[in-house]
Design an enzyme around this catalytic site. Structure first.
Site, short mmCIF file in Angstrom:
data_model
loop_
_atom_site.label_atom_id
_atom_site.label_comp_id
_atom_site.label_asym_id
_atom_site.label_seq_id
_atom_site.Cartn_x
_atom_site.Cartn_y
_atom_site.Cartn_z
N TYR A 110 0.84 -1.21 0.00
CA TYR A 110 0.00 0.00 0.00
C TYR A 110 0.88 1.26 0.00
O TYR A 110 0.77 2.10 -0.89
CB TYR A 110 -0.90 -0.03 1.23
CG TYR A 110 -1.90 1.11 1.31
CD1 TYR A 110 -2.98 1.18 0.44
CD2 TYR A 110 -1.76 2.10 2.28
CE1 TYR A 110 -3.91 2.23 0.53
CE2 TYR A 110 -2.69 3.14 2.38
CZ TYR A 110 -3.76 3.20 1.51
OH TYR A 110 -4.67 4.23 1.61
N GLU A 169 4.15 1.80 -0.54
CA GLU A 169 5.05 2.01 -1.67
C GLU A 169 4.26 2.15 -2.98
O GLU A 169 4.67 2.87 -3.88
CB GLU A 169 6.07 0.87 -1.79
CG GLU A 169 7.02 0.76 -0.60
CD GLU A 169 8.04 1.91 -0.50
OE1 GLU A 169 7.88 2.94 -1.17
OE2 GLU A 169 9.01 1.74 0.26
N LYS A 206 1.38 3.62 -3.24
CA LYS A 206 0.92 5.01 -3.25
C LYS A 206 2.06 5.98 -3.51
O LYS A 206 1.88 7.01 -4.14
CB LYS A 206 0.24 5.36 -1.91
CG LYS A 206 -1.11 4.67 -1.70
CD LYS A 206 -2.19 5.34 -2.54
CE LYS A 206 -3.57 4.82 -2.20
NZ LYS A 206 -4.63 5.46 -3.00
N PRO A 213 2.31 2.58 12.78
CA PRO A 213 2.91 3.85 13.21
C PRO A 213 2.41 4.28 14.59
O PRO A 213 1.26 4.08 14.94
CB PRO A 213 2.44 4.85 12.14
CG PRO A 213 1.39 4.18 11.35
CD PRO A 213 1.42 2.72 11.63
N ARG A 249 0.54 9.90 14.34
CA ARG A 249 0.18 10.35 12.99
C ARG A 249 -0.68 11.58 13.17
O ARG A 249 -1.71 11.55 13.81
CB ARG A 249 -0.62 9.22 12.36
CG ARG A 249 -0.82 9.23 10.87
CD ARG A 249 0.39 9.35 10.04
NE ARG A 249 1.12 8.16 9.70
CZ ARG A 249 0.59 7.08 9.18
NH1 ARG A 249 -0.68 6.95 8.99
NH2 ARG A 249 1.37 6.09 8.85
#
Ligand SMILES: NC(=O)c1ccc[n+]([C@@H]2O[C@H](COP(=O)([O-])OP(=O)(O)OC[C@H]3O[C@@H](n4cnc5c(N)ncnc54)[C@H](O)[C@@H]3O)[C@@H](O)[C@H]2O)c1
Length: 312
Positions: free
Chosen positions: A145, A147, A149, A274, A277
């Protein structure tokens, strides 16, 4: 003048809201979707509208239609869905972008790409401004997803430089609202569904990781403003809500708003999840005069009402 606008991924969560608003603004809309994660239920209310057309099509194959603008939204967006067939996910981002950019080039029209905050990976800078280049693991389970994008963004900017194509790139941060998929594992829909069913609410990690949540109506307003901004403004531009909450706070708020008896349980954090964010939306404020208006309470209340209806 009525424009004819192509929305790929138009039967999905964001795409269906976008189709609805574009029609309401007096445009004709062609919605293209292969229904991998989208649903006819999301657009069934638009099917009677003579200015709305639906095409079942996979954007990894070329498409020939005559339109004035393209919003490229087709791509599964939640980890459960994009990791189901990771090769197809990368193909959708990369080959889908090539096909849609080719169409825009042939027609000499403007095209907007729905990119994502995932291009920042697990960010080392907080909040993330557009010039931050990100911290992405290229071989991890989220890479199909992230990479995909990132490569789509590269293609957009190369078409812009090489073919003078008019492009717009938006980086969308966590968005929620009615028509989210109930089983896509995204945190807001997950918690609401678990709370409404009285099931345990699962938090991955200690729940102290933060997220910022944007209500869908705010996001769509920003997307359309970006499409209509001057041609020399390509982005990338962050669109999202900078108000930050911990996942634990979100779970507690949803339990209290639904009046649920659900208990919170903690599970190990998945790989490459993550920790923080949050968008820096200075650019959107300055260039688009845009910022989100909906409070988390208002947005959650509309979303909870939607899930109450569909769970029934
Ligand atoms: N919702 C968010 O918080 C968020 C955040 C960042 C980026 N985005 C981006 O916004 C876009 C829409 O996301 P969403 O949340 O509405 O997800 P979604 O899964 O609800 O919508 C995606 C739509 O694309 C369709 N699709 C998938 N592959 C396709 C293909 N090969 N050909 C044609 N159609 C295809 C699906 O059937 C679905 O209708 C995606 O590109 C996503 O990456 C969303």
């Amino acid at each position: 003048m009525r424009k004819r606008i192509l929305v790929t991924g138009g039967a999905g969560f964001l795409g269906s809201h976008l189709c609805e608003i574009l029609l309401r603004n007096g445009n004709e809309v062609i919605c293209v979707d292969n229904f991998f994660t989208g649903s006819k239920d999301n657009i069934v209310h638009l099917l009677d509208n003579p200015y709305f057309e639906l095409i079942r099509h996979d954007i990894t194959f070329p498409l020939y239609v005559e339109v004035d603008e393209i919003y490229n939204f087709a791509c599964p967006a939640s980890p459960i869905h994009y990791q189901f067939d990771p090769v197809q996910t990368t193909k959708t981002s990369v080959m889908g972008a090539i096909n849609m950019l080719g169409l825009a080039k042939r027609l000499k029209i403007k095209i907007l790409q729905a990119s994502t905050s995932e291009v920042y990976g697990d960010p080392k800078i907080h909040p993330q401004p557009e010039h931050y280049r990100g911290n992405v693991n290229p071989i991890g389970p989220r890479a199909c997803y992230d990479e995909g994008k990132r490569c789509a963004e590269t293609l957009f900017f190369d078409y812009h430089r090489q073919h003078k194509l008019k492009i717009k790139v938006i980086r969308i941060f966590n968005t929620y609202g009615p028509r989210m998929h109930p089983n896509d594992g995204r945190v807001v829909s997950n918690f609401i569904v678990q709370a409404l069913r009285g099931e345990d609410i699962t938090i991955y990690g200690d729940g102290l990781q933060t997220r910022s949540f944007c209500y869908v109506d705010d996001l769509i307003e920003g997307i359309i403003k970006m499409m209509n901004s001057p041609d020399d403004f390509t982005g990338p531009i962050n669109l999202g809500n900078p108000s930050e909450f911990t996942i634990l706070e979100l779970a507690e708020k949803i339990i209290s708003m639904t009046g649920s008896n659900s208990k919170i349980v903690f599970k190990p954090l998945p790989e490459d999840d993550p920790l923080q964010r949050k968008p820096d939306i200075t650019l959107a404020k300055n260039r688009l005069k845009w910022e989100p208006k909906t409070t988390l309470e208002d947005g959650l209340s509309k979303t909870i009402n939607y899930f109450k209806r569909i769970i029934k």
